[in-house]
Design a protein around this motif. Structure first.
Motif, mmCIF file in Angstrom:
data_model
loop_
_atom_site.group_PDB
_atom_site.id
_atom_site.type_symbol
_atom_site.label_atom_id
_atom_site.label_comp_id
_atom_site.label_asym_id
_atom_site.label_seq_id
_atom_site.Cartn_x
_atom_site.Cartn_y
_atom_site.Cartn_z
ATOM 1 N N GLU A 139 0.811 -1.217 0.000
ATOM 2 C CA GLU A 139 0.000 0.000 0.000
ATOM 3 C C GLU A 139 0.853 1.279 0.000
ATOM 4 O O GLU A 139 0.761 2.098 0.922
ATOM 5 N N ARG A 197 -1.129 -1.020 5.503
ATOM 6 C CA ARG A 197 -1.163 -2.482 5.605
ATOM 7 C C ARG A 197 0.200 -3.071 5.968
ATOM 8 O O ARG A 197 0.340 -4.275 6.162
ATOM 9 N N GLU A 254 -14.349 -4.139 1.933
ATOM 10 C CA GLU A 254 -13.717 -3.688 3.168
ATOM 11 C C GLU A 254 -14.693 -2.839 3.958
ATOM 12 O O GLU A 254 -15.660 -2.290 3.420
ATOM 13 N N GLU A 300 -10.855 -6.442 5.760
ATOM 14 C CA GLU A 300 -10.893 -6.648 4.309
ATOM 15 C C GLU A 300 -11.133 -8.110 3.986
ATOM 16 O O GLU A 300 -10.816 -9.001 4.778
ATOM 17 N N SER A 310 -6.689 -5.337 9.161
ATOM 18 C CA SER A 310 -5.642 -4.994 8.194
ATOM 19 C C SER A 310 -5.239 -3.526 8.251
ATOM 20 O O SER A 310 -4.381 -3.087 7.482
ATOM 21 N N GLY A 311 -5.852 -2.766 9.143
ATOM 22 C CA GLY A 311 -5.485 -1.373 9.341
ATOM 23 C C GLY A 311 -5.892 -0.973 10.739
ATOM 24 O O GLY A 311 -7.006 -1.270 11.168
#
Length: 401
Positions: free
Chosen positions: A90, A118, A185, A242, A213-214
């Motif tokens: 990313e 990410r 997502e 996601e 994932s974040g």
């Protein structure tokens, strides 16, 4: 400074050989979107990769792409999007925060090891890099790595080139992994947590079997900058999920229920989530058109908020957090305060503090990268001598790093 645009690898090698023979220094550059980052390079000429462009090989079924180093990042991303794939790391776009123009290149992304939100679960840019071609400081063309991960020949050399900022060689071609892009997502937000409470909430979220994932915390000083000012509450701790649509819904519901123990929870749609994480990635709050110093600090997730709290007792600083709190973006109100930042960081267990942006006078007086331990510094010097014995490639770019 004279810009030189080689049209082939052989052309680039000839330019480097000519400069090495005469001892003339070369600045290494792609799309010039990170100009101003790192220590200043004094050179007569700048070797640019932008005419070495184009996707060389891409079979979506192999999940690997090879591209010339000067290929615009937008061209890479468009090709991947058409085939439902992505760069897992990313990469951020430095243009907003650095107030630069030009087009980011894929070679520049790997040369600077550029990684986004990410990163803390998918790895850095270097972890996706499988192979490189480059010109060393002697003007020799070098190939390392291959198109599949099991081909480990030269793998260490591949990793070494990522994040070397053009000090060891001029990248001409890169080969990298391109995994499937998530089909859906969503983002869960917790309102009203202070920095320390947010660190605990993010740690709890990462411990759940929901594959976050974040994970970022946005204090009230920056929340108004995101999603066109529509983020709820005075602070927002945001967590991204996601995957496939049904899976995302189930996992986001489970995450929201668990996070309700920390505060009021809201959820964002797919489009809102995509926009939010792009804005976090590109450090939107500090893309303010000013030269006020901006630091990028990586450390342990439990340490980031402690660093900011210590600095606030001594100087003016604004901050927000990515990578579960392990990446701290800080904007200083006046001086860069490099000694203070690095002294506090060391006292809290260490990390890496890089001065991303500052007025010219501060850049000239401040080591942009974290000073290395003596043993690492000696090793770096030996590597530089091996790859670039005449010292002509981006001299001083990582001095003090």
């Amino acid at each position: 400074m004279i810009d030189l645009f080689p049209i082939s690898e052989e052309d680039a090698a000839a330019i480097v050989r000519e400069h090495a023979a005469s001892g003339r220094r070369l600045a290494i550059c792609g799309g010039d979107t990170r100009s101003g980052f790192g220590n200043a390079v004094e050179a007569e000429s700048r070797l640019r990769s932008t005419n070495l462009a184009g996707i060389v090989a891409y079979n979506p079924g192999e999940m690997v792409m090879t591209a010339r180093a000067g290929t615009p990042l937008a061209e890479i991303e468009d090709a991947l999007a058409r085939n439902g794939q992505m760069m897992a790391f990313e990469p951020m776009d430095h243009r907003p925060v650095m107030a630069t123009t030009g087009e980011p290149t894929i070679g520049g992304v790997f040369a600077a090891n550029v990684s986004g939100p990410r990163r803390f679960i998918a790895g850095a840019a270097r972890d996706s890099l499988l192979g490189v071609r480059f010109i060393n400081g002697k003007g020799e063309a070098i190939k390392a790595g291959g198109r599949v991960m099991k081909n480990v020949t030269g793998l260490d050399l591949v990793k070494l080139m990522a994040g070397s900022y053009g000090t060891l060689g001029f990248l001409t071609e890169v080969t990298f992994r391109v995994p499937p892009r998530p089909k859906d997502e969503a983002t869960v937000a917790i309102e009203g947590l202070n920095d320390a409470e947010a660190a605990l909430a993010m740690a709890a979220a990462m411990a759940l079997p929901v594959e976050v994932s974040g994970a970022a915390h946005l204090p009230m000083t920056v929340t108004w900058k995101f999603l066109d000012g529509t983020l709820p509450g005075s602070e927002a701790t945001v967590l991204r999920i996601e995957g496939l649509p049904g899976s995302v819904e189930a996992r986001a519901t489970k995450l929201a229920a668990a996070m309700a123990a920390f505060g009021t929870v809201t959820r964002f749609s797919r489009d809102e989530s995509v926009q939010l994480w792009r804005e976090i990635r590109d450090v939107l709050p500090y893309a303010d058109g000013t030269p006020r110093p901006v630091w990028r600090v990586s450390t342990a997730p439990s340490v980031g908020h402690q660093l900011v709290a210590a600095l606030r007792l001594e100087t003016g600083v604004d901050a927000f957090y990515d990578w579960q709190g392990g990446l701290v973006w800080m904007r200083m109100e006046a001086d860069a305060e490099a000694d203070l930042v690095r002294r506090f960081l060391k006292a809290l267990g260490g990390g890496h503090a890089a001065l991303l942006r500052a007025p010219q006078r501060m850049r000239a007086a401040t080591a942009a990268f974290q000073p290395q331990p003596q043993a690492v510094e000696l090793l770096s010097a030996r590597l530089k001598e091996k790859f670039d014995p005449a010292g002509i490639l981006n001299p001083g770019k990582m001095a003090g790093s």
